[in-house]
Write a protein that holds these residues in place. Structure first.
Motif, PDB file in Angstrom:
ATOM      1  N   PHE A 111      11.796   9.883  62.041  1.00  0.00           N
ATOM      2  CA  PHE A 111      11.878   9.047  62.896  1.00  0.00           C
ATOM      3  C   PHE A 111      11.309   7.659  62.254  1.00  0.00           C
ATOM      4  CE2 PHE A 111      11.009  12.898  65.287  1.00  0.00           C
ATOM      5  CZ  PHE A 111      12.220  13.078  66.062  1.00  0.00           C
ATOM      6  N   ASP A 112      11.265   7.415  60.898  1.00  0.00           N
ATOM      7  CA  ASP A 112      10.878   6.295  60.178  1.00  0.00           C
ATOM      8  C   ASP A 112      11.884   5.720  59.350  1.00  0.00           C
ATOM      9  OD1 ASP A 112       9.168   4.326  59.413  1.00  0.00           O
ATOM     10  OD2 ASP A 112       7.952   5.391  58.241  1.00  0.00           O
ATOM     11  N   ASN A 113      13.159   5.264  59.683  1.00  0.00           N
ATOM     12  CA  ASN A 113      13.901   4.690  58.679  1.00  0.00           C
ATOM     13  C   ASN A 113      14.505   5.597  57.712  1.00  0.00           C
ATOM     14  OD1 ASN A 113      15.661   2.566  57.681  1.00  0.00           O
ATOM     15  ND2 ASN A 113      14.051   1.517  56.526  1.00  0.00           N
ATOM     16  N   VAL A 114      14.798   6.873  58.077  1.00  0.00           N
ATOM     17  CA  VAL A 114      15.067   8.188  57.312  1.00  0.00           C
ATOM     18  C   VAL A 114      16.109   7.725  56.143  1.00  0.00           C
ATOM     19  CG1 VAL A 114      16.752   8.985  59.015  1.00  0.00           C
ATOM     20  CG2 VAL A 114      15.717  10.474  57.396  1.00  0.00           C
ATOM     21  N   GLU A 115      17.311   7.070  56.697  1.00  0.00           N
ATOM     22  CA  GLU A 115      18.299   6.925  55.712  1.00  0.00           C
ATOM     23  C   GLU A 115      17.645   6.198  54.387  1.00  0.00           C
ATOM     24  OE1 GLU A 115      23.177   5.890  55.289  1.00  0.00           O
ATOM     25  OE2 GLU A 115      22.080   6.070  57.281  1.00  0.00           O
ATOM     26  N   ALA A 116      16.945   5.048  54.558  1.00  0.00           N
ATOM     27  CA  ALA A 116      16.517   4.176  53.920  1.00  0.00           C
ATOM     28  C   ALA A 116      15.589   4.839  52.829  1.00  0.00           C
ATOM     29  CB  ALA A 116      16.056   2.728  54.108  1.00  0.00           C
ATOM     30  N   ARG A 117      14.889   5.337  53.419  1.00  0.00           N
ATOM     31  CA  ARG A 117      13.844   6.211  52.428  1.00  0.00           C
ATOM     32  C   ARG A 117      14.341   7.323  51.702  1.00  0.00           C
ATOM     33  NH1 ARG A 117       8.637   7.902  56.213  1.00  0.00           N
ATOM     34  NH2 ARG A 117       7.871   8.182  54.146  1.00  0.00           N
ATOM     35  N   LEU A 118      15.514   8.104  52.364  1.00  0.00           N
ATOM     36  CA  LEU A 118      15.971   9.172  51.575  1.00  0.00           C
ATOM     37  C   LEU A 118      16.893   8.554  50.141  1.00  0.00           C
ATOM     38  CD1 LEU A 118      16.550  12.076  51.472  1.00  0.00           C
ATOM     39  CD2 LEU A 118      18.619  11.897  53.051  1.00  0.00           C
ATOM     40  N   THR A 119      17.437   7.597  50.433  1.00  0.00           N
ATOM     41  CA  THR A 119      18.245   6.710  49.424  1.00  0.00           C
ATOM     42  C   THR A 119      17.178   6.475  48.240  1.00  0.00           C
ATOM     43  OG1 THR A 119      19.810   6.091  51.050  1.00  0.00           O
ATOM     44  CG2 THR A 119      19.602   4.900  48.941  1.00  0.00           C
ATOM     45  N   LYS A 120      15.996   5.930  48.728  1.00  0.00           N
ATOM     46  CA  LYS A 120      15.011   5.711  47.863  1.00  0.00           C
ATOM     47  C   LYS A 120      14.625   6.882  46.864  1.00  0.00           C
ATOM     48  CE  LYS A 120      10.823   2.928  47.086  1.00  0.00           C
ATOM     49  NZ  LYS A 120       9.732   2.118  47.975  1.00  0.00           N
ATOM     50  N   ALA A 121      14.430   8.016  47.591  1.00  0.00           N
ATOM     51  CA  ALA A 121      13.912   9.227  47.183  1.00  0.00           C
ATOM     52  C   ALA A 121      14.989   9.851  46.224  1.00  0.00           C
ATOM     53  CB  ALA A 121      13.587  10.063  48.219  1.00  0.00           C
ATOM     54  N   ILE A 122      16.250   9.651  46.375  1.00  0.00           N
ATOM     55  CA  ILE A 122      17.528  10.187  45.656  1.00  0.00           C
ATOM     56  C   ILE A 122      17.307   9.259  44.246  1.00  0.00           C
ATOM     57  CG2 ILE A 122      19.855  10.437  45.357  1.00  0.00           C
ATOM     58  CD1 ILE A 122      19.697  11.026  48.431  1.00  0.00           C
ATOM     59  N   ASP A 123      17.283   8.148  44.411  1.00  0.00           N
ATOM     60  CA  ASP A 123      17.128   7.333  43.262  1.00  0.00           C
ATOM     61  C   ASP A 123      16.149   7.448  42.394  1.00  0.00           C
ATOM     62  OD1 ASP A 123      18.298   4.487  42.044  1.00  0.00           O
ATOM     63  OD2 ASP A 123      16.051   4.104  42.291  1.00  0.00           O
TER      64      ASP A 123
END
Length: 233
Positions: A111-123
């Motif tokens: 519930f906390d900007n999941v797509e942006a945070r996941l993209t950063k983690a993948i990077d």
């Protein structure tokens, strides 16, 4: 090839994760595969046990049958190189994850900007993988990144004039010449035939009479010329 292994019991969340992976990977033009699960079932465990390159696990901490924390323990027992990303709707579970020495990359609240945070983690995960020695090249618009240690041998198909890179998990047919690929790999690769390079680190036996090499995963190759016996022995 990058392997994303995703487990989440909620359809909407799985779609968000798949979308984030797809958007990021399409921009980078990297070869990848996404393995999607809705529970930590037998098929999921088979993926854990299977030798695949560059594994990125995206694990839901809570599913109806098992905990992502228990699964992380199983993964780390067999594999210390893969990347673990935890995702959950329960922020309070973060403290429990922190108590375990899983060496995980990220803890993401759904519930906390999941797509942006996941993209950063993948990077971050892909940058970590660059530490491992790989051969990287572009062929027909696809960027290949193959761990050197995963390659058994490389051979040339004289019919379609392509090289075949044989690994534990797949065969890649590419337009590079054998000489070009020889310059990319390590000194552990030796010529055993004018059309074959073998990773000597993966060889367990050489039957000189039958002209057969056996690799540590049971694969065999008969592309052995008497000209190169000395190098192989």
């Amino acid at each position: 090839m990058i392997n994303f292994i995703v487990c989440d019991d909620i359809v909407k969340d799985r779609e968000i994760i798949k979308s984030a992976i797809s958007k990021y990977m399409m921009k980078n033009k990297l070869e990848y595969k996404t393995h999607i699960f809705d529970d930590y079932n037998d098929d999921f465990i088979k993926i854990v046990q299977k030798k695949l390159p560059f594994k990125i696990y995206i694990l839901d901490i809570e599913t109806p049958t098992r905990s992502g924390i228990d699964i992380a323990r199983i993964i780390r027992h067999k594999d210390v190189d893969s990347v673990l990303i935890f995702i959950t709707g329960h922020e309070e579970l973060g403290n429990i994850v922190m108590k375990h020495d899983f060496i995980f990359l990220s803890f993401i609240n759904k519930f906390d900007n999941v797509e942006a945070r996941l993209t950063k983690a993948i990077d971050k995960a892909l940058k970590m993988f660059k530490i491992k020695q790989t051969i990287k090249f572009k062929d027909n618009g696809i960027l290949y990144s193959i761990p050197v240690d995963d390659i058994l041998y490389i051979t040339r198909d004289s019919i379609d004039r392509k090289c075949i890179i044989v690994t534990d998990y797949s065969e890649f047919r590419v337009g590079k010449s054998l000489n070009e690929l020889e310059k990319m790999v390590s000194e552990d690769f030796i010529r055993t035939h004018r059309a074959c390079l073998i990773n000597k680190k993966r060889v367990t036996s050489f039957n000189k009479a039958k002209r057969i090499v056996t690799f540590d995963n049971g694969t065999e190759s008969d592309l052995i010329s008497t000209r190169f016996d000395k190098e192989l022995i």
